[in-house]
Design a protein around this motif. Structure first.
Motif: not given
Length: 154
Positions: A77-90, A133-144
């Protein structure tokens, strides 16, 4: 006699520059052209050029994700290298969230995931978060809690 163009601008119209630049073979070449010349950057970042560019270069398939794992695209697949890099980083297991393993993915769009987990015994009150998941950040959403009924008869 034509007036001289400002320093750095090519002596061509933007339409002609766009017709030349659209023929670049890879998206990486567009990035290089953007940093090489301010006039190229102006043309490449215009809305009309980006519409043409995305029609010629649709987004790459990087892989698929199940409830437990990310499966990157594999060669040839043409994007295999980018996909592997994403899998390793995220981190698609969301181990950066509190209480990992208790979160359920509800939606995903643009590289971000809406996840939730049940805090109590019923499904009424859940904790909802949007995470990257790439930058390992999250934000809670307010629930009422649902609004209480108001008796208007009195």
């Amino acid at each position: 006699m034509a007036s001289p163009s400002p320093a750095g601008d090519p002596p061509f119209h933007d339409d002609l520059v766009a017709d030349i630049l659209i023929r670049l073979p890879t998206l990486a070449d567009f990035g290089r052209a953007c940093v090489s010349c301010p006039a190229f950057r102006r043309v490449i970042t215009s809305h009309s050029f980006l519409r043409r560019l995305h029609a010629l270069h649709p987004p790459s398939l990087l892989g698929t994700r199940t409830s437990s794992r990310f499966y990157p695209a594999e060669p040839p697949h043409p994007s295999a290298a980018a996909a592997r890099a994403l899998a390793d980083a995220a981190d698609f297991t969301f181990s950066f969230l509190p209480n990992p393993g208790s979160w359920m993915v509800r939606d995903e769009r643009g590289g971000r995931f809406v996840v939730d987990r049940n805090e109590g015994g019923d499904d009424t009150f859940t904790t909802i978060a949007v995470c990257d998941p790439l930058f390992r950040r999250y934000v809670y959403l307010r629930t009422w809690p649902p609004p209480s009924r108001i008796d208007r008869t009195s």
